[in-house]
Design a protein around this motif. Structure first.
Motif, mmCIF file in Angstrom:
data_model
loop_
_atom_site.group_PDB
_atom_site.id
_atom_site.type_symbol
_atom_site.label_atom_id
_atom_site.label_comp_id
_atom_site.label_asym_id
_atom_site.label_seq_id
_atom_site.Cartn_x
_atom_site.Cartn_y
_atom_site.Cartn_z
ATOM 1 N N ALA A 158 0.825 -1.211 0.000
ATOM 2 C CA ALA A 158 0.000 0.000 0.000
ATOM 3 C C ALA A 158 0.860 1.263 0.000
ATOM 4 O O ALA A 158 0.369 2.347 0.283
ATOM 5 C CB ALA A 158 -0.926 0.004 1.215
ATOM 6 N N VAL A 159 2.152 1.125 -0.335
ATOM 7 C CA VAL A 159 3.033 2.288 -0.343
ATOM 8 C C VAL A 159 2.454 3.356 -1.280
ATOM 9 O O VAL A 159 2.018 3.051 -2.392
ATOM 10 C CB VAL A 159 4.460 1.897 -0.785
ATOM 11 N N PRO A 160 2.391 4.628 -0.841
ATOM 12 C CA PRO A 160 1.851 5.684 -1.711
ATOM 13 C C PRO A 160 2.652 5.822 -3.002
ATOM 14 O O PRO A 160 3.881 5.737 -2.994
ATOM 15 C CB PRO A 160 1.971 6.943 -0.845
ATOM 16 N N VAL A 161 1.934 6.053 -4.101
ATOM 17 C CA VAL A 161 2.567 6.172 -5.418
ATOM 18 C C VAL A 161 2.065 7.435 -6.113
ATOM 19 O O VAL A 161 0.851 7.656 -6.219
ATOM 20 C CB VAL A 161 2.268 4.955 -6.301
ATOM 21 N N ILE A 162 2.998 8.251 -6.578
ATOM 22 C CA ILE A 162 2.671 9.358 -7.465
ATOM 23 C C ILE A 162 3.172 9.000 -8.856
ATOM 24 O O ILE A 162 4.370 8.770 -9.045
ATOM 25 C CB ILE A 162 3.327 10.672 -7.005
ATOM 26 N N VAL A 163 2.269 8.885 -9.811
ATOM 27 C CA VAL A 163 2.668 8.642 -11.189
ATOM 28 C C VAL A 163 3.222 9.949 -11.753
ATOM 29 O O VAL A 163 2.583 11.003 -11.665
ATOM 30 C CB VAL A 163 1.482 8.154 -12.040
ATOM 31 N N LEU A 164 4.424 9.886 -12.321
ATOM 32 C CA LEU A 164 5.082 11.054 -12.904
ATOM 33 C C LEU A 164 5.492 10.672 -14.313
ATOM 34 O O LEU A 164 6.464 9.936 -14.512
ATOM 35 C CB LEU A 164 6.300 11.444 -12.057
ATOM 36 N N THR A 165 4.744 11.142 -15.309
ATOM 37 C CA THR A 165 4.888 10.622 -16.658
ATOM 38 C C THR A 165 4.609 11.689 -17.704
ATOM 39 O O THR A 165 4.007 12.738 -17.396
ATOM 40 C CB THR A 165 3.926 9.435 -16.863
ATOM 41 N N ALA A 166 5.020 11.402 -18.930
ATOM 42 C CA ALA A 166 4.725 12.311 -20.041
ATOM 43 C C ALA A 166 3.334 12.070 -20.610
ATOM 44 O O ALA A 166 2.826 12.887 -21.383
ATOM 45 C CB ALA A 166 5.767 12.124 -21.148
ATOM 46 N N GLY B 52 -4.532 2.279 -8.564
ATOM 47 C CA GLY B 52 -3.939 2.440 -7.246
ATOM 48 C C GLY B 52 -3.010 3.601 -7.034
ATOM 49 O O GLY B 52 -2.447 3.747 -5.946
ATOM 50 N N ALA B 53 -2.818 4.466 -8.047
ATOM 51 C CA ALA B 53 -1.966 5.641 -7.834
ATOM 52 C C ALA B 53 -2.652 6.606 -6.875
ATOM 53 O O ALA B 53 -3.863 6.784 -6.911
ATOM 54 C CB ALA B 53 -1.676 6.338 -9.154
ATOM 55 N N ASP B 54 -1.864 7.235 -6.003
ATOM 56 C CA ASP B 54 -2.404 8.221 -5.077
ATOM 57 C C ASP B 54 -2.481 9.608 -5.703
ATOM 58 O O ASP B 54 -3.257 10.450 -5.258
ATOM 59 C CB ASP B 54 -1.529 8.275 -3.819
ATOM 60 N N ASP B 55 -1.674 9.824 -6.747
ATOM 61 C CA ASP B 55 -1.686 11.113 -7.441
ATOM 62 C C ASP B 55 -1.082 10.901 -8.825
ATOM 63 O O ASP B 55 -0.452 9.864 -9.090
ATOM 64 C CB ASP B 55 -0.894 12.163 -6.654
ATOM 65 N N TYR B 56 -1.268 11.901 -9.704
ATOM 66 C CA TYR B 56 -0.813 11.780 -11.086
ATOM 67 C C TYR B 56 -0.317 13.147 -11.541
ATOM 68 O O TYR B 56 -1.056 14.129 -11.493
ATOM 69 C CB TYR B 56 -1.979 11.316 -11.962
ATOM 70 N N LEU B 57 0.957 13.198 -11.953
ATOM 71 C CA LEU B 57 1.550 14.435 -12.444
ATOM 72 C C LEU B 57 2.132 14.220 -13.830
ATOM 73 O O LEU B 57 2.718 13.171 -14.115
ATOM 74 C CB LEU B 57 2.653 14.914 -11.497
ATOM 75 N N VAL B 58 1.991 15.226 -14.675
ATOM 76 C CA VAL B 58 2.509 15.147 -16.042
ATOM 77 C C VAL B 58 3.843 15.882 -16.123
ATOM 78 O O VAL B 58 3.995 16.986 -15.580
ATOM 79 C CB VAL B 58 1.496 15.753 -17.037
ATOM 80 N N ASP C 191 -0.268 12.451 -20.941
ATOM 81 C CA ASP C 191 -1.223 13.420 -20.410
ATOM 82 C C ASP C 191 -2.646 13.190 -20.892
ATOM 83 O O ASP C 191 -3.527 14.014 -20.649
ATOM 84 C CB ASP C 191 -0.789 14.844 -20.763
ATOM 85 N N ASP C 192 -2.900 12.049 -21.573
ATOM 86 C CA ASP C 192 -4.248 11.778 -22.054
ATOM 87 C C ASP C 192 -5.134 11.305 -20.910
ATOM 88 O O ASP C 192 -4.659 10.725 -19.922
ATOM 89 C CB ASP C 192 -4.221 10.716 -23.160
ATOM 90 N N GLU C 193 -6.417 11.563 -21.041
ATOM 91 C CA GLU C 193 -7.359 11.247 -19.972
ATOM 92 C C GLU C 193 -7.382 9.764 -19.642
ATOM 93 O O GLU C 193 -7.480 9.373 -18.475
ATOM 94 C CB GLU C 193 -8.763 11.704 -20.369
ATOM 95 N N ARG C 194 -7.276 8.902 -20.648
ATOM 96 C CA ARG C 194 -7.322 7.461 -20.419
ATOM 97 C C ARG C 194 -6.183 7.015 -19.511
ATOM 98 O O ARG C 194 -6.381 6.211 -18.587
ATOM 99 C CB ARG C 194 -7.259 6.709 -21.746
ATOM 100 N N SER C 195 -4.980 7.534 -19.745
ATOM 101 C CA SER C 195 -3.836 7.151 -18.916
ATOM 102 C C SER C 195 -4.013 7.634 -17.481
ATOM 103 O O SER C 195 -3.704 6.912 -16.532
ATOM 104 C CB SER C 195 -2.543 7.726 -19.505
ATOM 105 N N VAL C 196 -4.523 8.853 -17.314
ATOM 106 C CA VAL C 196 -4.746 9.386 -15.968
ATOM 107 C C VAL C 196 -5.744 8.510 -15.222
ATOM 108 O O VAL C 196 -5.513 8.117 -14.067
ATOM 109 C CB VAL C 196 -5.253 10.844 -16.027
ATOM 110 N N VAL C 197 -6.860 8.183 -15.882
ATOM 111 C CA VAL C 197 -7.893 7.375 -15.247
ATOM 112 C C VAL C 197 -7.355 5.990 -14.898
ATOM 113 O O VAL C 197 -7.597 5.464 -13.804
ATOM 114 C CB VAL C 197 -9.131 7.273 -16.149
ATOM 115 N N ARG C 198 -6.613 5.370 -15.831
ATOM 116 C CA ARG C 198 -6.068 4.036 -15.574
ATOM 117 C C ARG C 198 -5.086 4.062 -14.413
ATOM 118 O O ARG C 198 -5.076 3.152 -13.572
ATOM 119 C CB ARG C 198 -5.364 3.493 -16.823
#
Length: 221
Positions: free
Chosen positions: A69-77, A91-97, A79-86
């Motif tokens: 359950a370690v917190p995860v921030i996705v940090l990726t290039a 299980g991502a806690d946050d999502y940054l582009v 930026d499409d809505e489908r990737s953010v939702v997935r």
């Protein structure tokens, strides 16, 4: 705070690690998802890129959530809505582009840290089931008023079960969480420790075996 940076781009990874350490955060860089799956117990939070060389980051996240359950921030290039939702649904806690501003990244890390502290402070460490009392913080077990001595792994197994009474816990999750490696098969060792734990508790029916899956703490004697 220890942060795992899963990023295959050397330049991006170096900049992230330097920025984190400049803010007194210990950071360790990993270039592959498989490395995170074996080292996840070492970190308080993970920064996860989705474009990794060995497997897609969403798959890494999905597998990680089966064992941690370690917190995860996705940090990726991406930026499409489908990737953010997935990312968030897996299980991502946050999502940054990318490119993310360091000040914003640090603020989101701090927000996740505060949420984790509040959740920890609001939770009780005592679990009581009839004459069976488990103190998760004190790492003690009492049965009928008598303190029972458990080994470290026996108590870890007990803690996993009593923390979610009535919930089935898979054998694989137990092995991954307690033995700390998502790729090591320690099935026989789990059986030995579970048998010893049941014997020491001495209350038939408290731990139910779910054939072909794992175990459940029923709380019923």
């Amino acid at each position: 705070m220890r942060i795992g940076v899963v990023e295959d781009d050397d330049g991006v990874a170096s900049a992230l690690v330097d920025a984190l350490e400049a803010n007194r955060i210990t950071a360790h860089r990993m270039a592959r998802g498989t490395e995170l799956l074996t080292r996840h117990p070492d970190f308080d939070l993970v920064l996860l890129d989705l474009g990794l060389p060995d497997m897609d980051g969403i798959e890494v996240l999905r597998r990680l959530r089966q064992v941690s359950a370690v917190p995860v921030i996705v940090l990726t290039a991406r930026d499409d809505e489908r990737s953010v939702v997935r990312g968030l649904r897996n299980g991502a806690d946050d999502y940054l582009v990318k490119p993310a501003r360091i000040t914003e990244l640090l603020a989101r890390i701090e927000a996740i840290r505060r949420r984790a502290q509040r959740a920890s402070a609001s939770s009780t460490d005592l679990r009581e089931f009839g004459d069976v009392l488990v103190d998760l913080s004190g790492r003690t077990l009492e049965v009928g008023g008598e303190q029972i001595q458990l080994t470290t792994k026996e108590f870890q197994l007990l803690a996993m079960l009593v923390d979610s009474p009535g919930t089935a816990v898979s054998r694989q999750h137990m092995m991954d969480h307690i033995w700390g490696d998502a790729f090591v098969t320690v099935s026989r060792s789990l059986d030995v420790h579970m048998t010893a734990l049941r014997s020491k508790i001495g209350r038939p029916g408290l731990i139910e075996t779910i054939r072909g899956f794992g175990y459940r703490w029923t709380g019923e004697q």
